[in-house]
Scaffold this motif. Structure first.
Motif, PDB file in Angstrom:
ATOM      1  N   ILE A 178       0.699  -1.234  -0.012  1.00 53.61           N
ATOM      2  CA  ILE A 178       0.057  -0.059  -0.095  1.00 53.61           C
ATOM      3  C   ILE A 178       1.001   1.040  -0.166  1.00 53.61           C
ATOM      4  N   ALA A 179       1.922   1.230   0.642  1.00 57.79           N
ATOM      5  CA  ALA A 179       3.189   2.289   0.712  1.00 57.79           C
ATOM      6  C   ALA A 179       3.567   2.462  -0.849  1.00 57.79           C
ATOM      7  N   THR A 180       3.815   1.445  -1.358  1.00 58.26           N
ATOM      8  CA  THR A 180       4.366   1.667  -2.759  1.00 58.26           C
ATOM      9  C   THR A 180       3.157   2.235  -3.797  1.00 58.26           C
ATOM     10  N   SER A 181       1.855   1.725  -3.461  1.00 58.52           N
ATOM     11  CA  SER A 181       0.869   2.157  -4.364  1.00 58.52           C
ATOM     12  C   SER A 181       0.602   3.742  -4.210  1.00 58.52           C
ATOM     13  N   ILE A 182       0.877   4.084  -2.975  1.00 62.56           N
ATOM     14  CA  ILE A 182       0.345   5.448  -2.384  1.00 62.56           C
ATOM     15  C   ILE A 182       1.422   6.336  -3.019  1.00 62.56           C
TER      16      ILE A 182
ATOM     17  N   ASN B  94      -3.155  11.708   4.215  1.00 65.11           N
ATOM     18  CA  ASN B  94      -4.007  12.046   3.179  1.00 65.11           C
ATOM     19  C   ASN B  94      -3.910  11.095   1.916  1.00 65.11           C
ATOM     20  N   SER B  95      -3.607   9.947   2.344  1.00 67.53           N
ATOM     21  CA  SER B  95      -3.361   8.863   1.354  1.00 67.53           C
ATOM     22  C   SER B  95      -4.717   7.731   0.747  1.00 67.53           C
ATOM     23  N   LEU B  96      -5.592   8.044   1.503  1.00 66.60           N
ATOM     24  CA  LEU B  96      -6.661   7.221   1.115  1.00 66.60           C
ATOM     25  C   LEU B  96      -7.977   8.007   0.715  1.00 66.60           C
ATOM     26  N   VAL B  97      -8.902   7.391  -0.253  1.00 68.46           N
ATOM     27  CA  VAL B  97      -9.945   8.004  -0.747  1.00 68.46           C
ATOM     28  C   VAL B  97     -10.984   7.980   0.423  1.00 68.46           C
ATOM     29  N   PRO B  98     -11.481   9.300   0.595  1.00 71.40           N
ATOM     30  CA  PRO B  98     -12.565   9.451   1.732  1.00 71.40           C
ATOM     31  C   PRO B  98     -13.862   8.921   0.977  1.00 71.40           C
ATOM     32  N   LEU B  99     -14.624   7.879   1.587  1.00 73.82           N
ATOM     33  CA  LEU B  99     -15.548   7.288   1.054  1.00 73.82           C
ATOM     34  C   LEU B  99     -17.170   7.830   1.287  1.00 73.82           C
TER      35      LEU B  99
END
Length: 466
Positions: free
Chosen positions: A93-97, A120-125
């Motif tokens: 997930i760190a690589t993806s971010i 601020n690395s995730l999409v708010p749902l």
């Protein structure tokens, strides 16, 4: 084992690496009340959508792989599922971010939510929840809370932006051998020694008495021990210890000042109680991980355990367990009240995903009323929807070849989910656990007194927080 480095350090190092590509695995499925046809199930270039996801190599990961096949048939959206270990999920997930991998969906340990959300690395749902009509009111409140972050340390259960949908919950339960507790000879011996009736312990005093009573007895030619739980250095001891601490109304921080509060009277008493009880556990208990606890329970070496609810499948497996159908479940024993350590694995979408809406629809489909039940039937973690706990497909399900209910833990689990408490809810929890575990281990091994170990833990945590 848990990682020993911070997210930002890892992220910085990954930005220096050459691009990594994701590896397709198998498929799971998910959408949210809106059909895939609403977005066409196709990318902007007109090609069919393929979602790349990463799940823990566990029963809840394999259940997703199985359901993914159905999702592809229903929607045309293929979901590749990689099953990997916990640390590898974090790395991926760190690589993806960092924009160096093509992933759309991750199953994450819930204590990562504050860490990734605060970066601020995730999409708010929240907006997609409204758009696709996903009813969060059907979720267990603390299941939903595991995916929320409001930016305030120590705020678990207080709401906030939703960054993850829950897939599974599994707080600690008290496991006990009902055949031993119902044995007439043992009941008579216990009452003669302790002056009250043998029963599944509700208080920590009763738990100690039962642990002492059963420890060393021989049952069916097998020497048994009073109880077991994870106690290994790294994070296992922290999780078990938290159940004792929380049950004594202790906490790990003064959340207003962010000063460590590990050496309070409540914490000292809880820690002494836990360390004392280890004498009624199997040899080598201080190295016990999840695996050893479940194995000992299945092999008939324990009278009781404090262990994750979901892992009950280990003792109910007809091909492996010598104690099939003999275990029952209750809330963890109380010092002042019953408050078990909590565990959960939500699903999140990294901001780097190019298919966030399709990823959300898959997540929501996976946690529909039907599929929350289907995942449990496939052996995944415990359900996240309140209604699943009264669904006859689960409550009437018997262990194959027996008249024992497979999901008999659900009554205790529903009550536990009302009071269970999360691990420290702040972005630095992972580093905090690693720090504290060292001093708990010192107390376990008698290298330090409990008072000294907790005082030094306070000092180390306060230094860590500067």
């Amino acid at each position: 084992m848990k990682k020993n480095f911070s997210f930002m350090i890892l992220l910085s190092s990954l930005l220096l690496l050459s691009a990594c590509s994701s590896e397709p695995g198998s498929s799971p499925a998910n959408h949210a009340g809106a059909s895939a046809s609403e977005s066409g199930g196709t990318a902007k270039n007109g090609e069919p959508v393929t979602l790349n996801s990463v799940f823990l190599a566990s029963t809840w990961g394999t259940s997703v792989q199985e359901l993914a096949k159905q999702y592809e048939k229903e929607t045309g959206v293929k979901v590749n599922v990689e099953l990997v270990g916990r640390d590898v999920i974090y790395q991926k997930i760190a690589t993806s971010i960092a924009g160096k991998a093509n992933y759309d969906l991750f199953s994450v340990d819930y204590n990562w939510i504050p860490e990734f959300a605060s970066q601020n690395s995730l999409v708010p749902l929240d907006d997609m929840i409204k758009t696709y009509h996903f009813d969060t009111s059907k979720l267990l409140p603390k299941a939903l809370a595991a995916g929320q972050w409001n930016g305030k340390n120590g705020s678990f259960g207080e709401g906030g932006t939703i960054y993850g949908l829950p897939q599974t919950v599994h707080p600690h339960l008290l496991w006990y051998r009902s055949d031993l507790f119902n044995n007439e000879t043992f009941k008579q011996e216990f009452k003669a020694k302790y002056g009250y009736d043998l029963a599944p312990p509700k208080t920590m005093k009763e738990f100690r008495d039962a642990s002492e009573f059963f420890n060393g007895k021989v049952v069916d030619g097998q020497k048994i021990y009073g109880w077991a739980a994870q106690a290994s250095k790294g994070f296992g001891n922290v999780h078990t210890w938290l159940t004792f601490l929380y049950s004594n109304e202790g906490d790990v921080f003064d959340w207003n000042t962010m000063k460590s509060s590990l050496s309070t009277p409540e914490s000292i008493e809880a820690t002494k109680t836990w360390v004392d009880l280890l004498q009624f556990s199997p040899p080598g208990i201080n190295d016990y991980t999840f695996v050893e606890v479940a194995s000992d329970a299945a092999q008939g070496r324990l009278a009781m355990a404090i262990h994750w609810s979901w892992s009950a499948f280990e003792v109910d497996d007809p091909t492996k367990s010598k104690t099939l159908g003999k275990w029952d479940f209750a809330q963890t024993p109380a010092m002042k009240k019953s408050v078990a350590d909590y565990s959960s694995w939500p699903m999140v979408i990294p901001k780097s995903s190019k298919n966030s809406d399709e990823a959300f629809k898959f997540m929501a489909w996976l946690e529909s009323k039907e599929n929350d039940v289907n995942q449990a039937l496939l052996g995944a973690g415990d359900p996240v929807r309140e209604e699943s706990y009264s669904d006859p497909a689960l409550t009437n399900k018997l262990i194959d070849g027996t008249n024992v209910k497979q999901f008999r833990r659900y009554d205790a689990l529903k009550e536990t989910m009302k009071t269970t408490k999360a691990r420290p809810w702040f972005p630095q929890d992972e580093k905090w656990e690693t720090t504290v575990s060292e001093y708990l281990s010192a107390a376990q091994h008698k290298r330090m007194s409990v008072e000294e170990a907790l005082k030094k833990a306070d000092e180390a945590v306060n230094k860590m927080m500067k």
